[in-house]
Design a protein around this motif. Structure first.
Motif, PDB file in Angstrom:
ATOM      1  N   TYR A 118       0.080   7.326  11.445  1.00  0.00           N
ATOM      2  CA  TYR A 118       1.103   6.282  11.598  1.00  0.00           C
ATOM      3  C   TYR A 118       2.164   6.454  10.512  1.00  0.00           C
ATOM      4  O   TYR A 118       1.869   6.449   9.331  1.00  0.00           O
ATOM      5  CB  TYR A 118       0.444   4.907  11.498  1.00  0.00           C
ATOM      6  N   GLN A 119       3.412   6.596  10.923  1.00  0.00           N
ATOM      7  CA  GLN A 119       4.481   6.905   9.985  1.00  0.00           C
ATOM      8  C   GLN A 119       4.982   5.662   9.259  1.00  0.00           C
ATOM      9  O   GLN A 119       5.240   4.628   9.862  1.00  0.00           O
ATOM     10  CB  GLN A 119       5.642   7.588  10.700  1.00  0.00           C
ATOM     11  N   THR A 120       5.115   5.791   7.949  1.00  0.00           N
ATOM     12  CA  THR A 120       5.716   4.749   7.119  1.00  0.00           C
ATOM     13  C   THR A 120       6.754   5.406   6.208  1.00  0.00           C
ATOM     14  O   THR A 120       6.856   6.634   6.150  1.00  0.00           O
ATOM     15  CB  THR A 120       4.657   4.043   6.248  1.00  0.00           C
ATOM     16  N   GLU A 121       7.458   4.596   5.469  1.00  0.00           N
ATOM     17  CA  GLU A 121       8.455   5.143   4.537  1.00  0.00           C
ATOM     18  C   GLU A 121       7.792   5.892   3.382  1.00  0.00           C
ATOM     19  O   GLU A 121       8.442   6.676   2.686  1.00  0.00           O
ATOM     20  CB  GLU A 121       9.333   4.017   4.002  1.00  0.00           C
ATOM     21  N   ASN A 122       6.494   5.670   3.200  1.00  0.00           N
ATOM     22  CA  ASN A 122       5.761   6.333   2.114  1.00  0.00           C
ATOM     23  C   ASN A 122       4.825   7.431   2.604  1.00  0.00           C
ATOM     24  O   ASN A 122       3.962   7.888   1.857  1.00  0.00           O
ATOM     25  CB  ASN A 122       4.960   5.296   1.316  1.00  0.00           C
TER      26      ASN A 122
ATOM     27  N   LYS B 206      -4.022   5.838  -5.280  1.00  0.00           N
ATOM     28  CA  LYS B 206      -2.598   5.548  -5.425  1.00  0.00           C
ATOM     29  C   LYS B 206      -1.847   5.767  -4.118  1.00  0.00           C
ATOM     30  O   LYS B 206      -0.915   5.013  -3.794  1.00  0.00           O
ATOM     31  CB  LYS B 206      -2.002   6.410  -6.537  1.00  0.00           C
ATOM     32  N   GLN B 207      -2.257   6.782  -3.368  1.00  0.00           N
ATOM     33  CA  GLN B 207      -1.616   7.020  -2.080  1.00  0.00           C
ATOM     34  C   GLN B 207      -1.894   5.868  -1.120  1.00  0.00           C
ATOM     35  O   GLN B 207      -1.002   5.393  -0.417  1.00  0.00           O
ATOM     36  CB  GLN B 207      -2.124   8.335  -1.481  1.00  0.00           C
ATOM     37  N   LEU B 208      -3.135   5.413  -1.101  1.00  0.00           N
ATOM     38  CA  LEU B 208      -3.482   4.272  -0.258  1.00  0.00           C
ATOM     39  C   LEU B 208      -2.687   3.037  -0.667  1.00  0.00           C
ATOM     40  O   LEU B 208      -2.196   2.289   0.189  1.00  0.00           O
ATOM     41  CB  LEU B 208      -4.985   4.002  -0.358  1.00  0.00           C
ATOM     42  N   LYS B 209      -2.537   2.836  -1.966  1.00  0.00           N
ATOM     43  CA  LYS B 209      -1.760   1.677  -2.449  1.00  0.00           C
ATOM     44  C   LYS B 209      -0.313   1.762  -1.996  1.00  0.00           C
ATOM     45  O   LYS B 209       0.304   0.732  -1.629  1.00  0.00           O
ATOM     46  CB  LYS B 209      -1.819   1.636  -3.978  1.00  0.00           C
ATOM     47  N   LYS B 210       0.263   2.956  -1.958  1.00  0.00           N
ATOM     48  CA  LYS B 210       1.629   3.119  -1.467  1.00  0.00           C
ATOM     49  C   LYS B 210       1.738   2.702  -0.008  1.00  0.00           C
ATOM     50  O   LYS B 210       2.721   2.072   0.401  1.00  0.00           O
ATOM     51  CB  LYS B 210       2.083   4.569  -1.635  1.00  0.00           C
ATOM     52  N   TYR B 211       0.740   3.048   0.782  1.00  0.00           N
ATOM     53  CA  TYR B 211       0.750   2.634   2.190  1.00  0.00           C
ATOM     54  C   TYR B 211       0.635   1.121   2.299  1.00  0.00           C
ATOM     55  O   TYR B 211       1.294   0.489   3.135  1.00  0.00           O
ATOM     56  CB  TYR B 211      -0.406   3.291   2.949  1.00  0.00           C
ATOM     57  N   MET B 212      -0.201   0.535   1.465  1.00  0.00           N
ATOM     58  CA  MET B 212      -0.371  -0.909   1.496  1.00  0.00           C
ATOM     59  C   MET B 212       0.923  -1.621   1.131  1.00  0.00           C
ATOM     60  O   MET B 212       1.231  -2.691   1.665  1.00  0.00           O
ATOM     61  CB  MET B 212      -1.493  -1.323   0.534  1.00  0.00           C
ATOM     62  N   ASP B 213       1.689  -1.041   0.216  1.00  0.00           N
ATOM     63  CA  ASP B 213       2.964  -1.643  -0.190  1.00  0.00           C
ATOM     64  C   ASP B 213       3.939  -1.751   0.970  1.00  0.00           C
ATOM     65  O   ASP B 213       4.844  -2.597   0.960  1.00  0.00           O
ATOM     66  CB  ASP B 213       3.599  -0.824  -1.319  1.00  0.00           C
ATOM     67  N   CYS B 214       3.767  -0.894   1.979  1.00  0.00           N
ATOM     68  CA  CYS B 214       4.648  -0.945   3.152  1.00  0.00           C
ATOM     69  C   CYS B 214       4.403  -2.196   3.991  1.00  0.00           C
ATOM     70  O   CYS B 214       5.211  -2.517   4.872  1.00  0.00           O
ATOM     71  CB  CYS B 214       4.442   0.296   4.019  1.00  0.00           C
ATOM     72  N   PHE B 215       3.290  -2.886   3.736  1.00  0.00           N
ATOM     73  CA  PHE B 215       2.952  -4.079   4.520  1.00  0.00           C
ATOM     74  C   PHE B 215       3.055  -5.350   3.686  1.00  0.00           C
ATOM     75  O   PHE B 215       2.465  -6.380   4.031  1.00  0.00           O
ATOM     76  CB  PHE B 215       1.523  -3.945   5.069  1.00  0.00           C
ATOM     77  N   MET B 216       3.825  -5.291   2.600  1.00  0.00           N
ATOM     78  CA  MET B 216       3.964  -6.459   1.725  1.00  0.00           C
ATOM     79  C   MET B 216       4.592  -7.643   2.450  1.00  0.00           C
ATOM     80  O   MET B 216       4.321  -8.801   2.126  1.00  0.00           O
ATOM     81  CB  MET B 216       4.790  -6.090   0.492  1.00  0.00           C
TER      82      MET B 216
ATOM     83  N   ARG C 273      -6.098  -5.156   5.147  1.00  0.00           N
ATOM     84  CA  ARG C 273      -7.171  -4.493   4.393  1.00  0.00           C
ATOM     85  C   ARG C 273      -6.840  -3.014   4.201  1.00  0.00           C
ATOM     86  O   ARG C 273      -6.376  -2.344   5.123  1.00  0.00           O
ATOM     87  CB  ARG C 273      -8.506  -4.607   5.126  1.00  0.00           C
ATOM     88  N   GLY C 274      -7.087  -2.508   3.002  1.00  0.00           N
ATOM     89  CA  GLY C 274      -6.919  -1.091   2.727  1.00  0.00           C
ATOM     90  C   GLY C 274      -8.256  -0.481   2.386  1.00  0.00           C
ATOM     91  O   GLY C 274      -9.005  -1.027   1.567  1.00  0.00           O
ATOM     92  N   MET C 275      -8.565   0.674   2.992  1.00  0.00           N
ATOM     93  CA  MET C 275      -9.870   1.277   2.789  1.00  0.00           C
ATOM     94  C   MET C 275      -9.742   2.779   2.571  1.00  0.00           C
ATOM     95  O   MET C 275      -9.114   3.484   3.353  1.00  0.00           O
ATOM     96  CB  MET C 275     -10.783   1.007   4.003  1.00  0.00           C
ATOM     97  N   LEU C 276     -10.347   3.249   1.490  1.00  0.00           N
ATOM     98  CA  LEU C 276     -10.444   4.678   1.220  1.00  0.00           C
ATOM     99  C   LEU C 276     -11.761   5.168   1.809  1.00  0.00           C
ATOM    100  O   LEU C 276     -12.827   4.638   1.480  1.00  0.00           O
ATOM    101  CB  LEU C 276     -10.392   4.945  -0.280  1.00  0.00           C
ATOM    102  N   VAL C 277     -11.683   6.183   2.667  1.00  0.00           N
ATOM    103  CA  VAL C 277     -12.864   6.718   3.341  1.00  0.00           C
ATOM    104  C   VAL C 277     -13.084   8.145   2.876  1.00  0.00           C
ATOM    105  O   VAL C 277     -12.233   9.009   3.074  1.00  0.00           O
ATOM    106  CB  VAL C 277     -12.686   6.679   4.878  1.00  0.00           C
TER     107      VAL C 277
END
Length: 252
Positions: free
Chosen positions: A155-159, A189-199, A206-210
């Motif tokens: 899924y494409q985001t700005e990050n 940190k990469q996961l956190k960048k994706y989460m920031d796109c949904f602020m 929910r953000g999950m590292l697998v």
């Protein structure tokens, strides 16, 4: 003749073996004393030394030294490889037009010259990669948790591209970052960048590292960011219809 090999051929005979191998679209291997010159996007020159030279039927052209894994210089598939004699010195050239570049090997003496006409139509199968994990999660979403429903991959985001976007059993949006090896702080940190796109998202996300495992530092950062971790190993089985081949990486 399927295979030909000669020890210590003179320059004329080496020239003949190379041309015969090229005309038959054979796998050509030389052990020779040579110089190497590359001209194209940059320039390089390698003085005289004993080298291992390979010309493949697909046009790949490589020169190896007696150290390091990678060739010291090379030309990719679809290069135009040819040999010619100039004043008693053998030159092998691999060139291409786009981008314009050439690799020239000047052979002074040959210790071994050979060619082999082989048959190999198989593709290397790959397992244990993140793409295998994506397939596995879409086929068995309960591996993440009961009621999880994956909805989008890459899924494409700005990050960047989120590995998997989905929803849990309560309809809460979930962002999954997949790692096929032990994950460190960079993955968090990469996961956190994706989460920031949904602020600006009105509801909780929910953000999950697998990954198979995480470092201690990564776990601490996950807790700091209030992100989750799911232990999951990539599938390692070969022989299935959905295993990756090298074509996946060359086309992606």
């Amino acid at each position: 003749m399927k295979f030909l090999s000669e020890k210590n051929p003179d320059i004329q005979r080496t020239f003949e073996i190379i041309n015969e191998g090229i005309s038959k679209r054979a796998f050509i291997v030389l052990m020779a004393c040579c110089k190497v010159l590359y001209q194209g996007r940059a320039r390089s020159r390698l003085g005289s030394g004993d080298r291992f030279i390979i010309i493949k039927p697909d046009g790949s052209f490589m020169v190896h030294q007696d150290r390091n894994l990678e060739p010291v210089n090379w030309q990719p598939p679809k290069s135009n490889c040819k040999a010619n004699l100039k004043n008693g010195i053998l030159h092998i050239t691999g060139s291409r037009r786009n981008p314009p570049e050439s690799l020239e090997v000047e052979i002074h003496s040959t210790y071994m010259a050979s060619y082999f006409i082989g048959e190999d139509s198989k593709e290397l199968e790959l397992a244990g990669y993140e793409e295998n994990m994506r397939e596995m999660v879409f086929e068995s979403p309960e591996l993440i948790e009961e009621g999880f429903r994956p909805t989008s991959r890459e899924y494409q985001t700005e990050n960047g591209f989120i590995d998997i976007l989905g929803k849990d059993k309560n309809g809460t949006l979930m962002v999954l970052e997949l790692k096929s090896r032990r994950a460190g702080v960079n993955a968090v940190k990469q996961l956190k960048k994706y989460m920031d796109c949904f602020m600006d998202h009105k509801e909780f996300v929910r953000g999950m590292l697998v990954a198979p495992s995480v470092t201690d530092d990564a776990m601490e950062l996950l807790e700091e960011y209030q992100l989750e971790f799911k232990e999951l190993k990539p599938p390692m089985e070969l022989g299935g219809g959905k295993n990756l081949t090298l074509d996946f990486f060359s086309s992606s």
